[in-house]
Scaffold this motif. Structure first.
Motif, PDB file in Angstrom:
ATOM      1  N   VAL A 111      27.660  43.733  34.368  1.00  0.00           N
ATOM      2  CA  VAL A 111      26.426  44.084  33.661  1.00  0.00           C
ATOM      3  C   VAL A 111      25.965  42.943  32.752  1.00  0.00           C
ATOM      4  CG1 VAL A 111      25.355  45.716  32.061  1.00  0.00           C
ATOM      5  CG2 VAL A 111      27.017  46.525  33.749  1.00  0.00           C
ATOM      6  N   GLY A 112      26.909  42.278  32.074  1.00  0.00           N
ATOM      7  CA  GLY A 112      26.540  41.274  31.079  1.00  0.00           C
ATOM      8  C   GLY A 112      25.921  40.019  31.663  1.00  0.00           C
ATOM      9  N   LEU A 137      22.994  45.543  18.693  1.00  0.00           N
ATOM     10  CA  LEU A 137      23.654  46.799  18.338  1.00  0.00           C
ATOM     11  C   LEU A 137      25.102  46.813  18.826  1.00  0.00           C
ATOM     12  CD1 LEU A 137      20.835  49.398  19.116  1.00  0.00           C
ATOM     13  CD2 LEU A 137      21.675  48.697  16.871  1.00  0.00           C
ATOM     14  N   GLY A 138      25.323  46.302  20.040  1.00  0.00           N
ATOM     15  CA  GLY A 138      26.672  46.291  20.599  1.00  0.00           C
ATOM     16  C   GLY A 138      27.627  45.420  19.817  1.00  0.00           C
ATOM     17  N   VAL A 139      27.115  44.297  19.293  1.00  0.00           N
ATOM     18  CA  VAL A 139      27.953  43.409  18.494  1.00  0.00           C
ATOM     19  C   VAL A 139      28.203  43.993  17.106  1.00  0.00           C
ATOM     20  CG1 VAL A 139      28.025  41.140  17.381  1.00  0.00           C
ATOM     21  CG2 VAL A 139      27.271  41.336  19.743  1.00  0.00           C
ATOM     22  N   ILE A 197      31.635  47.467  25.729  1.00  0.00           N
ATOM     23  CA  ILE A 197      30.314  47.233  25.135  1.00  0.00           C
ATOM     24  C   ILE A 197      30.282  45.944  24.315  1.00  0.00           C
ATOM     25  CG2 ILE A 197      28.766  48.072  23.310  1.00  0.00           C
ATOM     26  CD1 ILE A 197      28.984  50.828  24.462  1.00  0.00           C
ATOM     27  N   PHE A 198      31.268  45.733  23.464  1.00  0.00           N
ATOM     28  CA  PHE A 198      31.267  44.506  22.663  1.00  0.00           C
ATOM     29  C   PHE A 198      31.387  43.275  23.557  1.00  0.00           C
ATOM     30  CE2 PHE A 198      33.500  41.109  20.427  1.00  0.00           C
ATOM     31  CZ  PHE A 198      32.667  40.933  19.332  1.00  0.00           C
ATOM     32  N   GLN A 199      32.280  43.317  24.547  1.00  0.00           N
ATOM     33  CA  GLN A 199      32.454  42.180  25.454  1.00  0.00           C
ATOM     34  C   GLN A 199      31.184  41.953  26.275  1.00  0.00           C
ATOM     35  OE1 GLN A 199      35.193  40.840  24.682  1.00  0.00           O
ATOM     36  NE2 GLN A 199      36.028  42.609  23.607  1.00  0.00           N
ATOM     37  N   LEU A 200      30.550  43.037  26.699  1.00  0.00           N
ATOM     38  CA  LEU A 200      29.324  42.938  27.498  1.00  0.00           C
ATOM     39  C   LEU A 200      28.225  42.222  26.721  1.00  0.00           C
ATOM     40  CD1 LEU A 200      27.810  45.846  29.571  1.00  0.00           C
ATOM     41  CD2 LEU A 200      26.351  44.513  28.076  1.00  0.00           C
ATOM     42  N   THR A 201      28.011  42.631  25.477  1.00  0.00           N
ATOM     43  CA  THR A 201      26.962  42.005  24.674  1.00  0.00           C
ATOM     44  C   THR A 201      27.305  40.550  24.358  1.00  0.00           C
ATOM     45  OG1 THR A 201      28.014  42.920  22.685  1.00  0.00           O
ATOM     46  CG2 THR A 201      26.234  44.187  23.670  1.00  0.00           C
ATOM     47  N   LEU A 202      28.585  40.269  24.144  1.00  0.00           N
ATOM     48  CA  LEU A 202      29.001  38.893  23.881  1.00  0.00           C
ATOM     49  C   LEU A 202      28.734  38.006  25.088  1.00  0.00           C
ATOM     50  CD1 LEU A 202      30.458  36.973  21.879  1.00  0.00           C
ATOM     51  CD2 LEU A 202      32.596  37.596  23.024  1.00  0.00           C
ATOM     52  N   MET A 204      26.587  38.593  27.534  1.00  0.00           N
ATOM     53  CA  MET A 204      25.145  38.504  27.755  1.00  0.00           C
ATOM     54  C   MET A 204      24.512  37.434  26.869  1.00  0.00           C
ATOM     55  SD  MET A 204      22.083  41.143  27.030  1.00  0.00           S
ATOM     56  CE  MET A 204      21.589  40.151  25.640  1.00  0.00           C
ATOM     57  N   ARG A 205      24.857  37.438  25.591  1.00  0.00           N
ATOM     58  CA  ARG A 205      24.277  36.454  24.669  1.00  0.00           C
ATOM     59  C   ARG A 205      24.772  35.042  24.996  1.00  0.00           C
ATOM     60  NH1 ARG A 205      21.967  39.220  20.257  1.00  0.00           N
ATOM     61  NH2 ARG A 205      21.889  37.304  19.044  1.00  0.00           N
ATOM     62  N   LEU A 206      26.038  34.918  25.412  1.00  0.00           N
ATOM     63  CA  LEU A 206      26.565  33.605  25.772  1.00  0.00           C
ATOM     64  C   LEU A 206      25.880  33.071  27.029  1.00  0.00           C
ATOM     65  CD1 LEU A 206      28.622  31.338  25.353  1.00  0.00           C
ATOM     66  CD2 LEU A 206      30.230  32.655  26.743  1.00  0.00           C
ATOM     67  N   VAL A 207      25.730  33.917  28.053  1.00  0.00           N
ATOM     68  CA  VAL A 207      25.069  33.494  29.288  1.00  0.00           C
ATOM     69  C   VAL A 207      23.627  33.085  29.003  1.00  0.00           C
ATOM     70  CG1 VAL A 207      24.220  34.288  31.535  1.00  0.00           C
ATOM     71  CG2 VAL A 207      26.557  34.820  30.826  1.00  0.00           C
ATOM     72  N   ARG A 208      22.938  33.847  28.195  1.00  0.00           N
ATOM     73  CA  ARG A 208      21.543  33.519  27.862  1.00  0.00           C
ATOM     74  C   ARG A 208      21.462  32.163  27.162  1.00  0.00           C
ATOM     75  NH1 ARG A 208      18.247  33.800  23.404  1.00  0.00           N
ATOM     76  NH2 ARG A 208      16.023  34.181  23.818  1.00  0.00           N
ATOM     77  N   ALA A 209      22.322  31.957  26.155  1.00  0.00           N
ATOM     78  CA  ALA A 209      22.276  30.696  25.407  1.00  0.00           C
ATOM     79  C   ALA A 209      22.634  29.507  26.297  1.00  0.00           C
ATOM     80  CB  ALA A 209      23.231  30.771  24.211  1.00  0.00           C
ATOM     81  N   GLU A 210      23.674  29.647  27.114  1.00  0.00           N
ATOM     82  CA  GLU A 210      24.089  28.549  27.994  1.00  0.00           C
ATOM     83  C   GLU A 210      23.055  28.291  29.074  1.00  0.00           C
ATOM     84  OE1 GLU A 210      26.603  26.489  27.830  1.00  0.00           O
ATOM     85  OE2 GLU A 210      27.325  27.367  25.965  1.00  0.00           O
ATOM     86  N   MET A 211      22.443  29.343  29.592  1.00  0.00           N
ATOM     87  CA  MET A 211      21.435  29.197  30.635  1.00  0.00           C
ATOM     88  C   MET A 211      20.222  28.432  30.098  1.00  0.00           C
ATOM     89  SD  MET A 211      21.231  30.372  33.859  1.00  0.00           S
ATOM     90  CE  MET A 211      20.067  30.744  35.166  1.00  0.00           C
TER      91      MET A 211
END
Length: 326
Positions: A111-112, A137-139, A197-202, A204-211
């Motif tokens: 999902v992330g 919210l997840g973080v 949930i916490f791992q998923l949001t982490l 997601m934010r990491l993939v977005r920033a790196e992308m």
């Protein structure tokens, strides 16, 4: 590669010996196992006999050496609370914890990563903003609160999922799993979502920033200049290089999921190592606490080694050519 593995192996041994020393110190300064075993009414003669039988009357470093030898063989003595071998208790609980952590990690990745890619490629859109809000919210929300809310909504009010336990399990020799039964999947759903949930949001934010960072590099501009389609640029070049740091975080977080599933297991009464550790802390069961500490350290060391080796597969820049060039 061989030199790299040897260096990592030496580092792993140093880490494990250090953790074993910390675990051994629990026996020295957190309660007296003789008192736990015999009780307060034991005579001095009984205390001396048991100390001699357990080797507690020997010098400090002799005791530590015996502890190291036994720990390397997976032997941590008897549980002071249950009177059973600690290795057997850990073996009974470890499948449940590993199963929960793997399902949570898989859910977080499946999902992330797509959410992070979408938030990077469709930056500024409504759905992207919704994803970023959800990730915040997840973080921010603590794990125990997420678990309680899921139990309240989906177990108490809607009655869709059970609120505790592991459900029906299938035994494969000494290994037990609930992933081969429908009730097992039914019971693992809420704990896995809570833990993920916490791992998923982490992720997601990491993939977005790196992308976003990768999309600004020169080789992506060259790929576009060559006339490659957006799909080829985004998923054939950008995403592949984005996943290198994601792999690091995912590997370390898998160890974290196993180590810190304590809260989730307590909320859902999941019969794993985390719940066993909480019970051990409550009753000052030092052998179980020491075994848990050493096992978690071993898991982190092994995962770190695997992640470092996977770098050579994923990122060609980290490989050294046989001819000696870089």
């Amino acid at each position: 590669m061989l030199a790299f593995i040897l260096r990592r192996w030496v580092q792993a041994v140093i880490v494990m010996v250090s953790v074993a020393f910390i675990a051994f110190m629990l026996f020295q300064y957190v309660g007296d196992p003789v008192v736990f075993l015999l009780g307060q009414d034991a005579t001095p003669e009984q205390v001396r006999e048991l100390r001699s039988a357990l080797g507690l009357d020997q010098p400090f470093f002799v005791q530590f050496w015996h502890f190291l030898v036994n720990a390397a063989q997976g032997e941590f003595g008897l549980s002071l609370r249950q009177g059973a071998k600690v290795s057997r208790l850990i073996a009974e609980r470890f499948p449940a914890t590993l199963e929960l952590a793997l399902v949570a990690a898989l859910l977080a990745l499946v999902v992330g990563i797509p959410m992070g890619v979408y938030a990077a490629l469709k930056r500024g859109t409504f759905i992207s903003q919704v994803f970023m809000t959800i990730s915040l919210l997840g973080v921010s929300l603590p794990t125990f609160l997420i678990g309680i809310l899921l139990i309240l909504v989906f177990a108490v009010q809607l009655g869709w999922f059970p609120s505790f336990g592991r459900g029906e399990v299938a035994n494969l020799g000494w290994w037990s799993t609930g992933l081969l039964t429908a009730k097992g999947w039914h019971h693992i759903t809420l704990p896995a979502i809570t833990l993920a949930i916490f791992q998923l949001t982490l992720i997601m934010r990491l993939v977005r920033a790196e992308m976003l960072e990768v999309l600004r590099t020169d080789y992506i501009k060259f790929a576009r200049a060559r006339g490659l389609t957006n799909r080829a640029v985004h998923f054939g070049h950008a995403l592949k290089n984005t996943l290198v740091p994601v792999m690091t975080i995912t590997g370390l977080q898998l160890g974290g999921l196993i180590a810190f599933a304590i809260i989730t297991e307590t909320v859902f009464q999941w019969p794993g190592m985390g719940l066993l550790f909480i019970q051990a802390v409550t009753f000052a069961d030092i052998p179980v606490m020491a075994a848990y500490l050493c096992l978690i350290a071993l898991i982190f060391v092994v995962i770190n080694l695997i992640v470092d080796l996977l770098y050579f597969v994923v990122d060609p820049r980290l490989r050294v050519e046989k001819g000696g060039g870089h």
